[in-house]
Write a protein that holds these residues in place. Structure first.
Motif, PDB file in Angstrom:
ATOM      1  N   PRO A 207       4.193   3.120   3.712  1.00 41.83           N
ATOM      2  CA  PRO A 207       3.031   3.582   3.708  1.00 41.83           C
ATOM      3  C   PRO A 207       1.775   2.534   3.614  1.00 41.83           C
ATOM      4  CG  PRO A 207       4.218   4.358   1.576  1.00 41.83           C
ATOM      5  CD  PRO A 207       5.096   3.296   2.317  1.00 41.83           C
ATOM      6  N   TYR A 208       0.626   2.839   4.174  1.00 39.10           N
ATOM      7  CA  TYR A 208      -0.379   1.967   4.147  1.00 39.10           C
ATOM      8  C   TYR A 208      -1.132   2.105   3.055  1.00 39.10           C
ATOM      9  CZ  TYR A 208      -4.646  -0.456   4.907  1.00 39.10           C
ATOM     10  OH  TYR A 208      -5.511  -1.441   4.738  1.00 39.10           O
TER      11      TYR A 208
ATOM     12  N   SER B  89      -1.459   6.206  -7.531  1.00 33.95           N
ATOM     13  CA  SER B  89      -1.962   7.750  -7.267  1.00 33.95           C
ATOM     14  C   SER B  89      -0.525   8.416  -7.002  1.00 33.95           C
ATOM     15  CB  SER B  89      -2.916   7.927  -6.196  1.00 33.95           C
ATOM     16  OG  SER B  89      -2.169   7.724  -4.983  1.00 33.95           O
ATOM     17  N   PRO B  90      -0.365   9.774  -7.375  1.00 35.54           N
ATOM     18  CA  PRO B  90       0.592  10.696  -7.059  1.00 35.54           C
ATOM     19  C   PRO B  90       0.791  10.810  -5.622  1.00 35.54           C
ATOM     20  CG  PRO B  90      -0.588  11.485  -8.632  1.00 35.54           C
ATOM     21  CD  PRO B  90      -1.402  10.490  -8.223  1.00 35.54           C
ATOM     22  N   GLU B  91      -0.045  10.957  -4.824  1.00 37.87           N
ATOM     23  CA  GLU B  91       0.062  10.989  -3.271  1.00 37.87           C
ATOM     24  C   GLU B  91       0.863   9.621  -2.686  1.00 37.87           C
ATOM     25  OE1 GLU B  91      -3.004  13.280  -5.184  1.00 37.87           O
ATOM     26  OE2 GLU B  91      -3.128  11.087  -4.522  1.00 37.87           O
ATOM     27  N   MET B  92       0.232   8.647  -3.409  1.00 35.83           N
ATOM     28  CA  MET B  92       0.979   7.205  -2.703  1.00 35.83           C
ATOM     29  C   MET B  92       2.366   7.099  -3.295  1.00 35.83           C
ATOM     30  SD  MET B  92       0.567   4.800  -0.511  1.00 35.83           S
ATOM     31  CE  MET B  92      -0.911   5.210  -0.116  1.00 35.83           C
TER      32      MET B  92
ATOM     33  N   TYR C 282       5.980   6.696  -0.913  1.00 32.53           N
ATOM     34  CA  TYR C 282       6.761   5.507  -1.288  1.00 32.53           C
ATOM     35  C   TYR C 282       8.374   6.303  -1.370  1.00 32.53           C
ATOM     36  CZ  TYR C 282       3.944   1.526  -0.841  1.00 32.53           C
ATOM     37  OH  TYR C 282       3.098   0.499  -0.613  1.00 32.53           O
ATOM     38  N   GLU C 283       8.458   7.376  -2.543  1.00 33.40           N
ATOM     39  CA  GLU C 283       9.573   7.867  -2.642  1.00 33.40           C
ATOM     40  C   GLU C 283      10.301   8.735  -1.440  1.00 33.40           C
ATOM     41  OE1 GLU C 283      11.487   7.827  -5.309  1.00 33.40           O
ATOM     42  OE2 GLU C 283       9.916   6.671  -5.893  1.00 33.40           O
ATOM     43  N   GLN C 284       9.167   9.367  -0.497  1.00 33.65           N
ATOM     44  CA  GLN C 284      10.006   9.868   0.706  1.00 33.65           C
ATOM     45  C   GLN C 284      10.411   8.896   1.782  1.00 33.65           C
ATOM     46  OE1 GLN C 284       6.517  12.435   1.864  1.00 33.65           O
ATOM     47  NE2 GLN C 284       7.500  14.107   0.990  1.00 33.65           N
TER      48      GLN C 284
END
Length: 188
Positions: free
Chosen positions: A62-63, A72-75, A79-81
């Protein structure tokens, strides 16, 4: 001190020899053929990249623009996905071989000038063959290979690939050392 003009011949011959060695490594030995892997879904991935129409250059997935954003939880979820990838996009079309070959020759030429500069600082005119060989082989190995290690550390290159590039650098370094030691100014 050895003059720069007296190093023109060893620099030129070493450039040619290293370039020929690189051709042999890549076209005859082909030990770099296993450096790259195919994607099982290449057509779909190619379609997705083509649809995004990215500019040539390096892209990461991800960028993430800075380290704060990585927290951040979104980032972290991205990364986890996965996938987590670095993607290099080139201009469409066949590789411009004459341009790339010219750049490879320039790489060796500039590298040989740097090697010659270091050797000039460390060695006197008429230095012993083995002394020249030792200094130049170490310097050339560093010039042509050591910078590959961060590619494995930070950019996901497999360590086996990095070791192969260090092997290339060792070949170039030994050949360069042989040429410089043979043609070293003032050598008998």
């Amino acid at each position: 001190m050895v003059s720069y003009t007296s190093l023109i011949l060893p620099i030129g011959v070493a450039t040619l020899i290293a370039w020929i060695a690189s051709i042999l490594v890549h076209m005859l030995l082909k030990w770099h053929d296993s450096d790259y892997q195919s994607l099982t879904n290449e057509p779909e991935v190619a379609d997705a990249i083509r649809n995004g129409n990215p500019k040539p250059g390096m892209h990461n997935i991800p960028y993430c623009i800075d380290m704060k954003e990585m927290g951040s939880p979104e980032m972290q979820k991205k990364y986890e996905q996965g996938p987590v990838a670095l993607l290099t996009v080139f201009q469409n079309g066949m590789p411009p071989m004459p341009k790339l070959i010219g750049q490879q020759v320039a790489y060796f030429l500039v590298g040989m000038f740097m090697v010659g500069y270091c050797a000039r600082l460390a060695l006197a005119p008429g230095a012993d063959y083995y002394e020249v060989f030792r200094v130049v082989s170490a310097t050339a190995f560093l010039a042509f290979g050591w910078a590959m290690i961060p590619m494995a550390i930070w950019f996901g290159h497999r360590w086996t690939t990095t070791l192969k590039y260090l092997g290339d650098a060792l070949i170039y370094g030994l050949l360069t050392a042989g040429v410089f030691a043979w043609l070293w100014p003032g050598a008998t």
